[in-house]
Design a protein around this motif. Structure first.
Motif, PDB file in Angstrom:
ATOM      1  N   LEU A   1      50.996  52.685  38.347  1.00 55.89           N
ATOM      2  CA  LEU A   1      50.090  53.553  37.597  1.00 55.89           C
ATOM      3  C   LEU A   1      50.717  54.930  37.400  1.00 55.89           C
ATOM      4  CD1 LEU A   1      46.695  52.719  39.361  1.00 55.89           C
ATOM      5  CD2 LEU A   1      47.630  51.718  37.267  1.00 55.89           C
TER       6      LEU A   1
ATOM      7  N   PRO B   1      47.199  59.436  33.647  1.00 60.45           N
ATOM      8  CA  PRO B   1      45.831  59.171  33.197  1.00 60.45           C
ATOM      9  C   PRO B   1      45.157  58.048  33.976  1.00 60.45           C
ATOM     10  CG  PRO B   1      47.294  59.444  31.326  1.00 60.45           C
ATOM     11  CD  PRO B   1      48.167  59.407  32.531  1.00 60.45           C
ATOM     12  N   ALA B   2      45.885  56.960  34.230  1.00 60.91           N
ATOM     13  CA  ALA B   2      45.292  55.828  34.943  1.00 60.91           C
ATOM     14  C   ALA B   2      44.934  56.209  36.376  1.00 60.91           C
ATOM     15  CB  ALA B   2      46.259  54.644  34.931  1.00 60.91           C
TER      16      ALA B   2
ATOM     17  N   LEU C   1      44.158  59.233  37.448  1.00 60.08           N
ATOM     18  CA  LEU C   1      43.005  60.126  37.418  1.00 60.08           C
ATOM     19  C   LEU C   1      41.716  59.360  37.139  1.00 60.08           C
ATOM     20  CD1 LEU C   1      44.508  63.200  35.529  1.00 60.08           C
ATOM     21  CD2 LEU C   1      44.128  62.922  37.983  1.00 60.08           C
ATOM     22  N   GLU C   2      41.795  58.337  36.288  1.00 58.89           N
ATOM     23  CA  GLU C   2      40.621  57.504  36.016  1.00 58.89           C
ATOM     24  C   GLU C   2      40.163  56.778  37.281  1.00 58.89           C
ATOM     25  OE1 GLU C   2      41.531  54.877  32.815  1.00 58.89           O
ATOM     26  OE2 GLU C   2      41.704  56.481  31.327  1.00 58.89           O
ATOM     27  N   ARG C   3      41.100  56.428  38.123  1.00 60.85           N
ATOM     28  CA  ARG C   3      40.765  55.785  39.395  1.00 60.85           C
ATOM     29  C   ARG C   3      40.199  56.795  40.387  1.00 60.85           C
ATOM     30  NH1 ARG C   3      42.922  54.056  44.490  1.00 60.85           N
ATOM     31  NH2 ARG C   3      42.679  51.789  44.821  1.00 60.85           N
TER      32      ARG C   3
ATOM     33  N   GLY D   1      38.549  59.752  39.906  1.00 63.76           N
ATOM     34  CA  GLY D   1      37.228  60.321  39.634  1.00 63.76           C
ATOM     35  C   GLY D   1      36.092  59.543  40.290  1.00 63.76           C
ATOM     36  N   PRO D   2      35.969  58.253  40.040  1.00 61.64           N
ATOM     37  CA  PRO D   2      34.900  57.486  40.678  1.00 61.64           C
ATOM     38  C   PRO D   2      35.013  57.456  42.210  1.00 61.64           C
ATOM     39  CG  PRO D   2      35.800  56.296  38.804  1.00 61.64           C
ATOM     40  CD  PRO D   2      36.694  57.458  39.045  1.00 61.64           C
TER      41      PRO D   2
END
Length: 403
Positions: free
Chosen positions: A19, A22-23, A25-27, A29-30
């Motif tokens: 990764l 962006p990928a 950071l997408e992981r 956040g949640p």
């Protein structure tokens, strides 16, 4: 709980190496939201444990003690979780945001004091709508001004008792210093507003007075250097209280062979007065401008003879060096003379460099360190100081163009 454990195991088993930005950071956040939600459930459960006396089941009198012993939380961390759990029932807006993951554990702990028993009583006596305050602070925590949350809480608590007795601000002052295995230290201090202002004013004065050209230090590094310089100035002034008839100073003990051997760095060869171990190279740097005492030790480790203290750089020579150089001579630096050490251009121990005006240069603490780590300063026949980097290139101070 089993499903939650399985979900965490699955997350921990994912390969992240493929990764990128962006990928990732997408992981992330949640995960942060879920971290907040889990912290909310921990606090809610701790409160229920407290209400039912669950800690007694394990022979402990409080949940704070249980959290310290079983969850390995520090005393402040355990107290924070307990206080947060107690506040949940009185702060429904903040509690809901905490449960949703939009408020962090730290923010919840910051708001929790407004729900203390005394604070709730004061709010009720003054007709304050605690629910409105709760909602307002939740909005602050979730909004762009979240960094001012602590300030908002502080103002509210002060407003509850505007005519109360002014507390002694010095009672809350704390300074702790922890020493690590390599001799480095980590510190933390808590100061009242006035004490903090004094410290900031002193450090800022040194930071602003020592901004050499090409300085690439972070602000944190500048503050740390300024703090050390502040202490150095006080030690050099000789006005600090004496310690058993001796003025406070840095003490370093090293074997003479280790001091003279420049082929190796000599890690751990020297010992400071407070028990830290430093390298022989570091001791040689300190010895440039120091007082030397010779101790002859017997085979049983006891001193047989103690020679007279001898100042490596005598006062009259230091005055001459200060008069000639005027400030730190490292290119681009103009630190004042009282911040500086007298550096031996040719080391007086390793290179048998004489202690003379011609072999001396005035360097501030930061650049004295540089001179012992590959940088070189020299005075040309015209009397101008020049500085070279470890790679042999010269540092040239570019003229400042004013338009």
């Amino acid at each position: 709980m089993g499903e939650l454990q399985s979900a965490v195991d699955a997350l921990a088993g994912e390969d992240l190496t493929h990764l990128f930005g962006p990928a990732l950071l997408e992981r992330l956040g949640p995960l942060l939201v879920l971290q907040n939600r889990l912290a909310a459930e921990v606090a809610r459960t701790v409160r229920q444990c407290e209400l039912t006396g669950a800690s007694e089941h394990d022979g402990l009198k409080s949940m704070a003690a249980w959290l310290r012993g079983h969850a390995h939380l520090s005393t402040p961390e355990a107290g924070r979780v307990v206080r947060t759990g107690r506040a949940l029932a009185h702060l429904p807006a903040t509690a809901a945001a905490f449960a949703d993951g939009t408020v962090t554990p730290g923010q919840m702990a910051t708001i929790a004091p407004i729900a203390g028993e005394e604070q709730r009583a004061a709010a009720e006596a003054q007709g304050v709508d605690l629910g409105a305050v709760d909602r307002a602070l939740t909005e602050v925590a979730q909004g762009p001004a979240h960094e001012r949350l602590a300030q908002a809480v502080h103002h509210y608590l002060e407003a509850l008792d505007p005519d109360g007795t002014e507390p002694d601000p010095t009672e809350g002052r704390r300074l702790s210093i922890a020493k690590h295995a390599d001799g480095s230290v980590t510190g933390r201090f808590d100061l009242d507003a006035v004490g903090g202002e004094k410290v900031q004013a002193a450090i800022e004065s040194i930071v602003q007075a020592n901004r050499p050209q090409g300085d690439d230090r972070t602000r944190g590094q500048q503050n740390a250097d300024a703090f050390v310089q502040l202490c150095d100035n006080q030690l050099a002034a000789g006005t600090l209280p004496t310690l058993r008839t001796v003025k406070p100073h840095v003490v370093v003990t090293i074997d003479v062979d280790d001091l003279a051997d420049t082929d190796t760095t000599g890690p751990g060869a020297a010992r400071t007065g407070f028990g830290a171990r430093i390298s022989a190279a570091r001791a040689r740097w300190l010895a440039c401008d120091a007082t030397i005492s010779r101790l002859i030790m017997g085979p049983d480790g006891l001193p047989l003879d103690v020679g007279r203290d001898k100042r490596v750089v005598p006062p009259h020579l230091r005055r001459a060096v200060e008069q000639r150089d005027g400030h730190c001579v490292f290119t681009g630096c103009a630190a004042p003379t009282h911040w500086c050490d007298v550096h031996h251009l040719r080391e007086w121990v390793a290179d048998q460099g004489e202690t003379s005006l011609e072999n001396s240069a005035l360097l501030c603490e930061r650049h004295h360190t540089k001179a012992h780590h590959g940088f070189r300063v020299e005075r040309d026949p015209g009397g101008r100081w020049r500085t070279w980097r470890p790679d042999g290139t010269e540092i040239v101070a570019e003229p400042v163009l004013r338009v």
